[in-house]
Design a protein around this motif. Sequence first.
Motif, short mmCIF file in Angstrom:
data_model
loop_
_atom_site.label_atom_id
_atom_site.label_comp_id
_atom_site.label_asym_id
_atom_site.label_seq_id
_atom_site.Cartn_x
_atom_site.Cartn_y
_atom_site.Cartn_z
N VAL A 80 -28.54 10.71 40.66
CA VAL A 80 -26.78 10.89 40.58
C VAL A 80 -26.35 9.60 40.94
O VAL A 80 -25.72 9.28 41.49
N PRO A 81 -25.83 8.67 39.78
CA PRO A 81 -25.57 7.23 40.91
C PRO A 81 -23.37 7.74 40.36
O PRO A 81 -22.90 8.47 39.43
N GLY A 82 -23.14 6.65 41.14
CA GLY A 82 -21.78 6.67 40.93
C GLY A 82 -20.59 6.06 40.33
O GLY A 82 -21.64 5.97 38.80
N MET A 83 -19.58 5.72 40.44
CA MET A 83 -19.00 5.04 38.64
C MET A 83 -19.29 3.73 38.98
O MET A 83 -18.47 3.15 40.22
N GLY A 84 -18.84 3.21 37.79
CA GLY A 84 -18.84 1.47 37.90
C GLY A 84 -17.79 1.10 37.69
O GLY A 84 -16.13 1.64 38.12
N TYR A 85 -17.50 -0.30 37.83
CA TYR A 85 -15.91 -0.71 37.27
C TYR A 85 -14.68 -0.02 36.12
O TYR A 85 -14.13 0.65 37.20
N THR A 86 -15.48 0.01 35.36
CA THR A 86 -14.91 0.85 34.41
C THR A 86 -14.28 2.47 34.51
O THR A 86 -12.52 2.74 34.68
N ASP A 87 -15.36 3.25 35.17
CA ASP A 87 -14.79 3.56 36.00
C ASP A 87 -13.37 4.34 36.67
O ASP A 87 -13.66 5.62 36.87
N ILE A 88 -14.11 3.14 37.79
CA ILE A 88 -12.95 3.62 38.79
C ILE A 88 -11.96 3.35 37.93
O ILE A 88 -10.86 4.29 38.70
N LEU A 89 -12.00 2.40 37.60
CA LEU A 89 -10.26 2.13 36.82
C LEU A 89 -9.64 3.48 36.50
O LEU A 89 -8.42 3.82 36.72
N ALA A 90 -10.77 3.95 35.13
CA ALA A 90 -10.27 5.65 34.52
C ALA A 90 -9.66 6.59 35.86
O ALA A 90 -8.79 7.16 35.60
#
Lengths: 167, 869
Positions: free
Chosen positions: B567-577
């Motif tokens: 279950v991957p974590g959040m990438g850059y764009t998701d982190i910003l969101a």
Amino acid sequence: MALLDTHKEDIERHLAKYPDKHSAVMPLLAMAQEEYGYVTQDAIGEIAGILDLDVTHIKGLIGFYTMLYDRPKGKYLLQICTDLPCALRGAEALSEHLCRKLGIQPGETTPDGLFTIENVKCVAACDCAPVMQVNGHYHENLDEEKLNKLLEDLRREAEVSEPAHYD
Amino acid sequence: MAKTVTIVVDDIEYEVPAGMNLVDVCKQYAGVDIPVFCYHPKLGHDGNCRMCLVELATPRKNPHTGEMELAWFPTLQTACTQKTSEGMTVRTKSQKVIDGRREILEFLLSSHPLDCPICDKGGECPLQELTLRHGPGTSRMYWEEKMHLGKHVPLGELIYLDQERCILCARCIRFQDNIADDPVLAFDQRGRHQQIITASSPGFNSIFSGDTTDICPVGALTSADFRFNARPWEMVQVATICSHCPVGCNMSFDTRTDREAGGRTTIKRIMPRQNERVNEIWICDKGRFAHHHMEHPERLTKPLIRRNGRLVEAGWEEALREVTAQLQHAGENVAAIAGGRLPNEDLFALQKLIRAQGSHHIDAYPPVRGGEFTASVGVGVGTNLADMGSGDAIVVIAGDLHEEAPLWWLRVKAAAERGAMLITIGGRETRLDKFATHSLRYDYTEEVATLNALLGCMKLTGLPRSVDGLKEAVKGARAFKPDKAIKDAAEALAGANNVIALVGHEGLDGQGSHNLAQAVANLLMATGHFGRPNNGLIVVWPTANGQGASDIGVRPDYRPGYQRIPVPGMGYTDILAALADNTLRALYVVGADPLFDDPAAEQALRSTLGTIIVQDMFLTATAEVADVVLPSQSAAEREGTYTSGERRVQRFYPAIEPCGQSQPDWLIIQTIGKRLGHGNPSPSAAAVLLEIAKTVPQYAGITYQTLAEVEPQIPDVGGEDLYYGGTAFRNRHGLGVQWPAAAESGGALSAHPVEAAESIEPEEDMLLVVPITLLYDAEPVFHKTSLLHGRVPGPDILMHPEDARYLDIADGDVVRLSIDGKDITVVVRFDEQAPEGAALLPRRMQVQGAPMAATFATLVRWDVEALER
């Protein structure tokens, strides 16, 4: 006016002569010099663009070839040979006489823009030494008297042809 | 094995390759140094300086007797213009040769000022060395009678020419013409007046100009950075690796303890270190001149904590306590963004900390993917772009190597000139297209479609069995319709012996770059070009250690060593969101500055209620909105390792004292980790590397010992002799270790069909804007280097004249764009090389103190009304 406006056909003719367009640089430089009296900064840029060369390369060529000029010269280019045979026949004294007469040094142009003096190497007319070229035309077996007359003739010619020149 | 011949050098026979340059042969096989000035193994022969004179004989048939005999040339010959042939006989030490060399040197010195005591080259000058060894002891020329020319002639603001010292060997001109392809130097005049000129604008307009100062065999070309700064023998060379792009050029910091710097050690200059597999003996001007940020007065020297809305200086204890409390409070609701410029040790420590907190929300900025494909089918161990030539192919996709990785551009271009097929695939014309055999253009968003079409129309005779899913991937690709250009390229590619593909990320987001790399990997796998030297994939990362960041798991979907996270974590764009809607409690930013150039980060980072911790060398745009700022050391102040785009792990050494109270990033992170209960910090960076080697299977066996191994570099131009290298340094501190891809170590390989991206349809008042990477940008680590300021282009949007005419905009107009809801005002510049239908916006630029470029290709609302004309 750019060269491409005035000499498009000539340029194309030169370009067609060579397998590599870079080779057309000499005829194009000669064309620019004929047109403007010297190879102007604009012409250097234009030729660089046409031939896909760097302007530095073209500057270097103009520096290498003594018959190419990147600054204005006089209406009459006086190229007096001071190489050995001419020197033996008094060319150096003649050159000094010419300089005194026009009040400038070799490499300089008179303030009225009429004459530029250059001391040059052999122009292949040693049998008629001392020799001077005026805009490419030979004047042979020169002495001070002939020089004085030549200058007078040129001045008169310039007065007559000057208006036409600027038309 | 190439054909060999027997030659005789000073009465001793040698078996040598046929057709090899005589100077090189004598040096490499006979240990005989023939003195040279104009000759250089990297530049070829020119025969203008006449220093390499030897007595030469070749076997010839006697016309009278018909017998073979040794025919000596009546005069001395230039060795550099000779190629070895059977029976060639040379005398390099005879009296005739000694006299010849002495006379040539006297001639070369006839107008040389002999101002060695004030010359920057003095002490490492081939002219000085060879004069001592071969020249006359005294001069017959009076100084007054010598030709006197300009001594401080600027060829632009970076390089100065001393016309008197120049011996007119033309090495610099030939380098610019033949190697750098920036023919901006030439000879002007002739005879005694001959001299080097440049007429380009800006002067000496080349990103490789500094290299001419290295190969100049006299003190004629010196850099503005180093001239009159130190004597060569005073400096200590500290091995380092360039931190500007993924090539990983080997360099040296030449340092000296300086009185002016209050007794501190300072970097006086940067020199290339020879590594024939990486940068040969060259580096670009960014690598050479952009180092002053390391000693910049604006460096952070103490931690900062936000008190009453302002960042104020604090002690380490106070700052660490604050950070620890915030991270404890955040628990698993923490995310990290790391700069791809960080060394492996820092990246490893950061991902370990974040994962110990129970989070996989970690990403590199800018987020580019593709590492998993280099890990499986990356270029084979032993790959050398210099081996690529006739019969081989190089494919360059979605990027501008000249701006993004200059040394790769240089070496790919050289391979193309040696006869390698070069296929460029991109959305616009770049400087590599001139050398390409096939140039494929796509509309942005059609990257994958183009690669699929290329694979789809390849005639494949049997697919490698070692790859799972290849049949489906090829079948998927067959659905894409190739045009004629693609078919031609496919046909050409099918016949290549070796294929290297360099895949960039122009205009692509994380997913887009992943898909493109997958499509390229599919192509390489289907055609069998993987798992051996000079075959496989290279990702052109946006930063120096993008490869290392991916290997080490600074990404949400893989643990270190490409162990997939279910279950991957959040990438850059998701982190910003997540920051924007406050589902994240803390963000830890290390060595990255998204606020500087990503408008999308603006709202998230400025509005979030979560804690922002920034660790950097400078008070960056991102640091300015942080709650705690921790000062980190520059690469010159500590040790560590980078992994280049070719997967070569390389070590760098500490060169100067730390700035203020700054600490290495890995140590700060591990100290915080200890306070959070995640174990003691490592005793050294070396210990962190050991842990990496234990955790990341690909890095097994990589230690400081293996990284330090060296082997002789051929051609030998970096040695103690100063015949060629001028000042290119011998590599004494290690060539690095390239780790084997899965294809080489027996790992599992798999291909997957890739879907084409959805095309972007601009509305009436919209415009597709593609961020592009420029070598000279406004990023703080670069921009603090005043020397190159003048070369940074303005923050302008580049547009094809046709597009601009359609929008009724003139060159130089000021227009308003709206990127991600934020307005920016930029100047329009016409660029014939810009693609039609998309405008180009340079990345890592700011306009009026605000981030300018989008991180990915994006539609931008367009205020058609020009603001100013």
